[in-house]
Write an enzyme that holds these catalytic residues in place. Structure first.
Site, short mmCIF file in Angstrom:
data_model
loop_
_atom_site.label_atom_id
_atom_site.label_comp_id
_atom_site.label_asym_id
_atom_site.label_seq_id
_atom_site.Cartn_x
_atom_site.Cartn_y
_atom_site.Cartn_z
N GLY A 258 -6.84 -11.65 4.96
CA GLY A 258 -6.85 -10.39 5.70
C GLY A 258 -8.02 -9.51 5.28
N ASP B 137 -7.88 -6.73 2.44
CA ASP B 137 -8.38 -6.91 1.07
C ASP B 137 -9.84 -7.36 1.16
OD1 ASP B 137 -5.79 -6.61 -0.61
OD2 ASP B 137 -5.24 -7.92 1.03
N SER C 182 1.45 -3.32 4.03
CA SER C 182 1.34 -3.85 2.68
C SER C 182 2.73 -4.02 2.11
CB SER C 182 0.55 -2.87 1.80
OG SER C 182 0.73 -3.20 0.43
N SER C 183 2.90 -5.06 1.31
CA SER C 183 4.21 -5.26 0.67
C SER C 183 4.55 -4.05 -0.20
CB SER C 183 4.17 -6.53 -0.18
OG SER C 183 3.73 -7.62 0.60
N ARG C 184 3.52 -3.39 -0.75
CA ARG C 184 3.76 -2.25 -1.63
C ARG C 184 4.28 -1.02 -0.88
NH1 ARG C 184 -0.67 -4.62 -4.34
NH2 ARG C 184 -0.21 -5.02 -6.53
N HIS D 219 0.94 -10.41 7.39
CA HIS D 219 0.95 -11.84 7.04
C HIS D 219 1.16 -12.70 8.30
CE1 HIS D 219 2.48 -9.98 3.17
NE2 HIS D 219 1.49 -10.72 2.70
N LEU E 149 6.87 -10.66 2.99
CA LEU E 149 6.01 -10.80 4.17
C LEU E 149 6.28 -9.72 5.20
CD1 LEU E 149 6.20 -14.68 4.60
CD2 LEU E 149 4.55 -13.33 3.29
N HIS E 150 5.21 -9.39 5.94
CA HIS E 150 5.28 -8.38 7.01
C HIS E 150 4.37 -8.84 8.15
CE1 HIS E 150 1.43 -7.20 5.39
NE2 HIS E 150 1.98 -6.94 4.20
N GLN F 190 -3.18 -12.09 -11.61
CA GLN F 190 -3.98 -11.10 -10.89
C GLN F 190 -3.43 -9.69 -11.03
OE1 GLN F 190 -3.34 -13.11 -6.97
NE2 GLN F 190 -3.28 -11.02 -6.18
#
Ligand code: AMP
Length: 278
Positions: free
Chosen positions: A145, A148, A183-185, A35, A31-32, A59
């Protein structure tokens, strides 16, 4: 804050507070602030807030992406406790997908272009897990969000088509100070790649600048984005799109509204972003 694994436990807690309004935020963890913005909005609009943390294997169309997806449940739970969340569901994979699982949700048209074309099966996985989350939590509101954008379009379509009894609330994209969408990425970017990734928002802003000066055709907007992205040697374009925000069809000729979206590899990390014009 209660943290539970089983569907029955979520249901029991959900219906203990039957008179309350529930807001749900589906997440894959790591989470960031993006979120947390969803959590805060849900906190403001509901009596009770539920969060799911589940890295949904269905997914992911690439196994390496699934394996490398960041996971830090301990930190996530601390952040959610601090944010005043009531209930967190952290199911094991076989709780969501028992061995004989065989029912899927396919949103046909909305899931085809963009992320759907680049990541076959992605939205089938998203729609299926979100439908299950809706059935488990039965929230009055669910928070997603704008980051996306196509996911929002797919879920809104599913909610209309299958008459889910809830409101989909869309929250603005939260960005770093240089414009990079959180983004988590992003955690997987090296320092150099992290700097390079700011090119994505710069490219979208260039198109917005053209829009403000009166340019309205899809080709010009797509070319503006491409030109800026190509100035960054670490960036590799996956797709650039200027589409109708409602149908997601690519804009041919002039338009009054546009969803500009991109998918770009920075090194090995694939990032997506978008803005809506008009
Ligand atoms: P994820 O954990 O990536 O599946 O994201 C969970 C939810 O958080 C989704 O609805 C995302 O669109 C949303 N989200 C992720 N990043 C951001 C961001 N930077 N700003 C706003 N919402 C976000």
């Amino acid at each position: 804050m209660q943290v539970v694994q089983k569907i029955e436990e979520v249901r029991a807690i959900r219906w203990q507070a039957a008179g309350a309004t529930w807001g749900l935020i589906p997440t894959m963890g790591a989470l960031h602030e993006g979120h947390l913005a969803l959590v805060r909005q849900a906190r403001a609009e509901n009596n009770k807030v539920g969060v799911s943390i589940f890295v949904n294997p269905k997914q992911f169309n690439r196994r390496d992406d699934l394996l490398k997806y960041p996971r830090h449940l301990g930190l996530d739970l601390e952040m959610l406790r601090e944010a005043g969340v009531d209930l967190v569901w952290t199911p094991a994979e076989d709780e969501v997908y028992p061995l004989d699982f065989q029912t899927y949700v396919d949103v046909e048209h909305m899931a085809k272009p963009l992320e759907g074309a680049a990541r076959p099966g992605h939205f089938r996985g998203v729609a299926t897990v979100v439908a299950k989350l809706f059935n488990v939590f039965q929230p009055q509101r669910a928070y997603f969000g704008q980051k996306d954008a196509q996911q929002v379009a797919v879920i809104q379509q599913m909610v209309r088509d299958l008459a889910f009894n809830l409101e989909v609330v869309v929250c603005p994209t939260v960005r770093e100070s240089d414009g990079l969408a959180m983004s988590s990425r992003n955690q997987r970017l090296s320092a150099q790649e992290r700097m390079a990734s700011a090119v994505i928002f710069r490219a979208l802003m260039k198109a917005e600048e053209l829009w403000r000066t009166g340019w309205r055709d899809g080709d010009t907007l797509r070319l503006a984005i491409e030109t800026v992205l190509k100035t960054e040697p670490l960036a590799r374009i996956d797709y650039i799109s200027a589409a109708d925000p409602h149908t997601l069809n690519e804009i041919q000729g002039k338009t009054a509204r546009a969803l500009l979206s991109v998918a770009v590899y920075i090194g090995a990390v694939r990032l997506i972003d978008n803005i809506v014009l008009g």
